[in-house]
Design a protein around this motif. Structure first.
Motif, PDB file in Angstrom:
ATOM      1  N   ASP A  63       0.844  -1.187   0.000  1.00 34.71           N
ATOM      2  CA  ASP A  63       0.000   0.000   0.000  1.00 34.71           C
ATOM      3  C   ASP A  63       0.877   1.234   0.000  1.00 34.71           C
ATOM      4  O   ASP A  63       1.882   1.279   0.700  1.00 34.71           O
ATOM      5  CB  ASP A  63      -0.835   0.012   1.283  1.00 34.71           C
ATOM      6  N   GLN A  64       0.424   2.245  -0.741  1.00 36.92           N
ATOM      7  CA  GLN A  64       1.124   3.521  -0.720  1.00 36.92           C
ATOM      8  C   GLN A  64       1.110   4.045   0.716  1.00 36.92           C
ATOM      9  O   GLN A  64       0.094   4.018   1.388  1.00 36.92           O
ATOM     10  CB  GLN A  64       0.362   4.484  -1.629  1.00 36.92           C
ATOM     11  N   ALA A  80      -1.893 -16.753  -1.047  1.00 39.14           N
ATOM     12  CA  ALA A  80      -3.191 -16.365  -0.474  1.00 39.14           C
ATOM     13  C   ALA A  80      -3.799 -17.468   0.397  1.00 39.14           C
ATOM     14  O   ALA A  80      -4.418 -17.201   1.410  1.00 39.14           O
ATOM     15  CB  ALA A  80      -4.149 -15.997  -1.594  1.00 39.14           C
ATOM     16  N   LEU A 176     -15.268  13.645  15.154  1.00 37.17           N
ATOM     17  CA  LEU A 176     -14.925  13.398  13.747  1.00 37.17           C
ATOM     18  C   LEU A 176     -14.100  14.545  13.185  1.00 37.17           C
ATOM     19  O   LEU A 176     -13.164  14.335  12.415  1.00 37.17           O
ATOM     20  CB  LEU A 176     -16.199  13.212  12.918  1.00 37.17           C
TER      21      LEU A 176
ATOM     22  N   ARG B 172      -7.617  10.001   1.338  1.00 34.52           N
ATOM     23  CA  ARG B 172      -7.867  10.138   2.779  1.00 34.52           C
ATOM     24  C   ARG B 172      -9.072  11.007   3.072  1.00 34.52           C
ATOM     25  O   ARG B 172      -9.875  10.725   3.947  1.00 34.52           O
ATOM     26  CB  ARG B 172      -6.690  10.831   3.453  1.00 34.52           C
ATOM     27  N   HIS B 173      -9.155  12.143   2.355  1.00 31.04           N
ATOM     28  CA  HIS B 173     -10.257  13.046   2.616  1.00 31.04           C
ATOM     29  C   HIS B 173     -11.587  12.450   2.239  1.00 31.04           C
ATOM     30  O   HIS B 173     -12.574  12.599   2.954  1.00 31.04           O
ATOM     31  CB  HIS B 173     -10.039  14.372   1.873  1.00 31.04           C
ATOM     32  N   LEU B 176     -12.545   9.970   4.933  1.00 30.88           N
ATOM     33  CA  LEU B 176     -13.027  10.615   6.159  1.00 30.88           C
ATOM     34  C   LEU B 176     -14.422  11.191   5.955  1.00 30.88           C
ATOM     35  O   LEU B 176     -15.270  11.123   6.837  1.00 30.88           O
ATOM     36  CB  LEU B 176     -12.059  11.733   6.582  1.00 30.88           C
ATOM     37  N   GLU B 179     -16.974   8.484   6.145  1.00 32.51           N
ATOM     38  CA  GLU B 179     -17.202   8.026   7.519  1.00 32.51           C
ATOM     39  C   GLU B 179     -18.053   9.031   8.294  1.00 32.51           C
ATOM     40  O   GLU B 179     -18.903   8.650   9.096  1.00 32.51           O
ATOM     41  CB  GLU B 179     -15.872   7.738   8.209  1.00 32.51           C
ATOM     42  N   ARG B 180     -17.828  10.320   8.039  1.00 33.06           N
ATOM     43  CA  ARG B 180     -18.634  11.325   8.703  1.00 33.06           C
ATOM     44  C   ARG B 180     -20.099  11.191   8.273  1.00 33.06           C
ATOM     45  O   ARG B 180     -21.014  11.243   9.089  1.00 33.06           O
ATOM     46  CB  ARG B 180     -18.112  12.728   8.360  1.00 33.06           C
ATOM     47  N   VAL B 183     -21.970   8.354   9.987  1.00 27.50           N
ATOM     48  CA  VAL B 183     -22.395   8.705  11.342  1.00 27.50           C
ATOM     49  C   VAL B 183     -23.572   9.679  11.288  1.00 27.50           C
ATOM     50  O   VAL B 183     -24.544   9.544  12.038  1.00 27.50           O
ATOM     51  CB  VAL B 183     -21.205   9.277  12.139  1.00 27.50           C
ATOM     52  N   ASP B 184     -23.497  10.646  10.355  1.00 22.28           N
ATOM     53  CA  ASP B 184     -24.609  11.585  10.180  1.00 22.28           C
ATOM     54  C   ASP B 184     -25.933  10.869   9.948  1.00 22.28           C
ATOM     55  O   ASP B 184     -26.977  11.326  10.385  1.00 22.28           O
ATOM     56  CB  ASP B 184     -24.380  12.466   8.932  1.00 22.28           C
ATOM     57  N   ARG B 204      -7.858  -2.465  -5.639  1.00 25.32           N
ATOM     58  CA  ARG B 204      -7.105  -3.280  -4.676  1.00 25.32           C
ATOM     59  C   ARG B 204      -7.934  -3.458  -3.409  1.00 25.32           C
ATOM     60  O   ARG B 204      -8.352  -2.482  -2.801  1.00 25.32           O
ATOM     61  CB  ARG B 204      -5.776  -2.613  -4.320  1.00 25.32           C
ATOM     62  N   GLY B 206      -8.914  -3.757   0.312  1.00 27.44           N
ATOM     63  CA  GLY B 206      -8.326  -3.302   1.573  1.00 27.44           C
ATOM     64  C   GLY B 206      -7.284  -2.212   1.439  1.00 27.44           C
ATOM     65  O   GLY B 206      -6.493  -1.985   2.352  1.00 27.44           O
ATOM     66  N   HIS B 207      -7.282  -1.506   0.304  1.00 23.31           N
ATOM     67  CA  HIS B 207      -6.327  -0.402   0.134  1.00 23.31           C
ATOM     68  C   HIS B 207      -6.527   0.647   1.218  1.00 23.31           C
ATOM     69  O   HIS B 207      -7.642   1.085   1.469  1.00 23.31           O
ATOM     70  CB  HIS B 207      -6.528   0.238  -1.244  1.00 23.31           C
ATOM     71  N   ARG B 208      -5.421   1.074   1.834  1.00 22.77           N
ATOM     72  CA  ARG B 208      -5.525   2.125   2.844  1.00 22.77           C
ATOM     73  C   ARG B 208      -5.402   3.477   2.163  1.00 22.77           C
ATOM     74  O   ARG B 208      -4.439   3.728   1.433  1.00 22.77           O
ATOM     75  CB  ARG B 208      -4.409   1.972   3.878  1.00 22.77           C
ATOM     76  N   SER B 210      -4.551   6.938   0.807  1.00 25.23           N
ATOM     77  CA  SER B 210      -3.275   7.657   0.815  1.00 25.23           C
ATOM     78  C   SER B 210      -3.531   9.127   0.478  1.00 25.23           C
ATOM     79  O   SER B 210      -4.669   9.575   0.379  1.00 25.23           O
ATOM     80  CB  SER B 210      -2.334   7.046  -0.224  1.00 25.23           C
ATOM     81  N   ARG B 212      -2.864  10.428  -2.336  1.00 23.03           N
ATOM     82  CA  ARG B 212      -3.044  10.603  -3.774  1.00 23.03           C
ATOM     83  C   ARG B 212      -4.367  11.313  -4.059  1.00 23.03           C
ATOM     84  O   ARG B 212      -5.382  11.028  -3.436  1.00 23.03           O
ATOM     85  CB  ARG B 212      -3.029   9.236  -4.479  1.00 23.03           C
ATOM     86  N   PRO B 295      -8.083 -14.043  -2.475  1.00 25.88           N
ATOM     87  CA  PRO B 295      -8.216 -15.438  -2.034  1.00 25.88           C
ATOM     88  C   PRO B 295      -9.661 -15.885  -1.870  1.00 25.88           C
ATOM     89  O   PRO B 295      -9.942 -17.073  -1.885  1.00 25.88           O
ATOM     90  CB  PRO B 295      -7.502 -15.470  -0.681  1.00 25.88           C
TER      91      PRO B 295
END
Lengths: 368, 368
Positions: A63-64, A80, A176, B172-173, B176, B179-180, B183-184, B204, B206-208, B210, B212, B295
């Motif tokens: 992951d980046q 896997a 949040l 990332r933004h 977030l 997710e906000r 909850v709303d 991909r 489960g990509h976290r 970033s 980008r 998998p």
């Protein structure tokens, strides 16, 4: 950075050898990260007889932005359907000719431990215990620097929140927003779920944000932290909403402030863990708040938000220099609310200026 | 609702008795919640010979909004320094005169298991195995209703995001913000860390997220879910940014869509887990994407986001009606990006209209 990880693994290897184990399998994620420089999900570290290996189910650094493991370490990628990396690690340890393997019995479940025994029946499984956690207690300056940056980020996020309008917003929304600001300022993410507590909820440790809205006259207590390169800090502050705090609010605030200061001032190399707890707790006890106090007045921080030492009444041990801890007394009066003040500090000798405060947001009682 | 929990515990008690254990100690949080109606942090459930007890370190329902346990269950509160609730549970089981206690060996660590043995040396510790997980497989309509509401929330959050400007914003933004919005709209929180992947990261699993930023011409893949009353759903969609997708994007999208549809259409009571996987995987295999596929092509959801069944090539077992699962094939081409399409569905017999789709956001290839 590679030599840092090599040195950490070498220290652990010596400790294992002294305990009679030829090899070790580290499975607790924070411990893997400490020794390998990265801990892809599910990865385990084998300190082998002939070679150290990071065993994982998917490529690390894939992951980046994900940390990459120390280049001195060979990565063993399971496919896997390759199953449990810990089981594969035991198999490899046996293949390297080890007759014993120290494992983290406080991390491995009974079922996984049995699977390790089945795949390598001639391997004696010893207990590594908290050896890596012990090694992690005293931080090097690189680690402290990550905590310092994380604390700056948390201070910034909190400072910005205080400049915005608070009345009428819910605990959830404020939490949040704080988490978004942490990420904006460069955190990997929050160090733990951000707690925002208003009115009767204020002052409760670990309060989960609810839909309650901030009201005029409330106490507002906030506890947050940034994770920066995996290192987690913590700051907690309590404010009052409106122009002038009530007398009971000022009294309670002053009391918790005095307790927190007593705890901070007790931090020194050689001080007993329980004496830090007692210094803070005694102030609250004497004012009649003995019941309902939190079980501990602080704890270590690092790659986990709650690590050793525990600053608690029955804790055994003494502080060393370069151990980062929180000091976080609080009082909560059911139905009314309360105060919590929480800092992250690094224990330093008096000759170096005493404890280093990482979270520098003011602890005056601000009326917002 | 109390009778639901009583009935669940009764079913487990019968199973334990049949296995020769007079009492059981449930420690896995989702299992505790399933049987007790709530799982305060660290709580364990003792199914005792004379009485059932929820053992916990702090009062349940203490936090506003936190679930309260079934009133039919006695709560045994350990004081702050009371130690491990599981150890206290073993002690109480012995005090009730039990000679055996079934424990969750896949949850308890070796160290905790040993502590249980020490506190009650005459108690035989058996393995409860995945008995509670098995019980959790088939959901009742109340549970499915929670998943349905959670899915609506996730659909809403995603729909709103699609109406906003995306180009130039970071992964990332966007994560977030999603997710906000969850909850709303009434979620307890995200069901799992929201994944937003753009350009070469798209597709991909489960990509976290970033730093980008979304660019013109990118694939954008998003995977999110709401947790509602503890029940966790999942939706994944892939979009294209800009006016007209490239040919390779359309082709890849159509392929993954066809695979996902094949998986969905294979869902039926009595269908083998592996056949659902094969139905989806075969479409991707035949197009030359056998290498690097995930998998599994789907999994159960409920109180955990990844629970049984696993829809994987080597999985054993057959679907029942009222089992909620994801179907989530994806293809990722290194350096280029890819597509992932993910729904939560409930297995239903054909007479009831076949699989019930909970996540109803369109699966057309939208150009945003």
């Amino acid at each position: 950075m590679s030599e840092v990880y090599v040195a950490r693994r070498e220290r652990l290897r010596e400790r294992c050898a002294a305990g009679g184990s030829a090899s070790a399998l580290v499975s607790r994620p924070a411990n893997v990260r400490y020794l390998a420089g990265a801990a892809p999900q599910g990865a385990v570290l084998l300190l082998g007889r002939t070679e150290d290996l990071l065993l994982c189910g998917r490529p690390p650094g894939d992951d980046q932005g994900e940390e990459r493991p120390d280049d001195g370490l060979r990565v063993h990628l399971l496919d896997a359907s390759g199953g449990d990396p810990a089981v594969a690690g035991a198999d490899l340890a046996a293949a390297q000719g080890a007759d014993s393997l120290a494992v983290e019995e406080h991390d491995l479940t009974v079922a996984r431990h049995r699977a390790l025994g089945s795949v390598a029946p001639r391997l004696r499984l010893d207990d590594l215990g908290g050896a890596v956690e012990q090694q992690r207690l005293v931080k090097d300056e690189e680690e402290i620097s990550c905590l310092r940056i994380g604390s700056e980020i948390a201070d910034q996020a909190l400072g910005e929140l205080l400049e915005s309008i608070l009345v009428g917003r819910t605990e959830r929304h404020l939490a949040l927003e704080l988490e978004r600001r942490l990420v904006d300022h460069g955190a990997d993410g929050p160090a733990f779920p951000t707690s925002v507590a208003t009115g009767p909820n204020s002052g409760r440790g670990g309060h989960r944000p609810s839909d309650r809205r901030v009201e005029e006259g409330d106490f507002l207590s906030v506890c947050l932290g940034a994770s920066y390169r995996g290192y987690r800090c913590e700051i907690g502050r309590t404010f009052v909403i409106g122009t002038s705090p009530a007398d009971w609010q000022i009294e309670l605030y002053d009391l918790v402030f005095a307790a927190q200061r007593a705890g901070r001032e007790a931090l020194a190399p050689g001080a007993a863990y329980r004496d830090i707890d007692r210094a803070a707790r005694h102030v609250l006890d004497s004012a009649g708040y003995a019941d309902g106090l939190p079980p501990l007045m602080g704890h270590g921080v690092g790659l986990e938000i709650d690590e050793d030492p525990q600053l608690a009444p029955a804790a055994m041990g003494k502080l060393d220099a370069c151990v980062p801890v929180t000091v976080e007394p609080g009082v909560h009066i059911p139905g009314r609310g309360g105060v919590r003040i929480d800092d992250t500090l690094v224990v330093r000798p008096e000759a170096d200026g005493g404890p280093e405060l990482l979270t520098i947001t003011t602890k005056e009682l601000l009326a917002l």
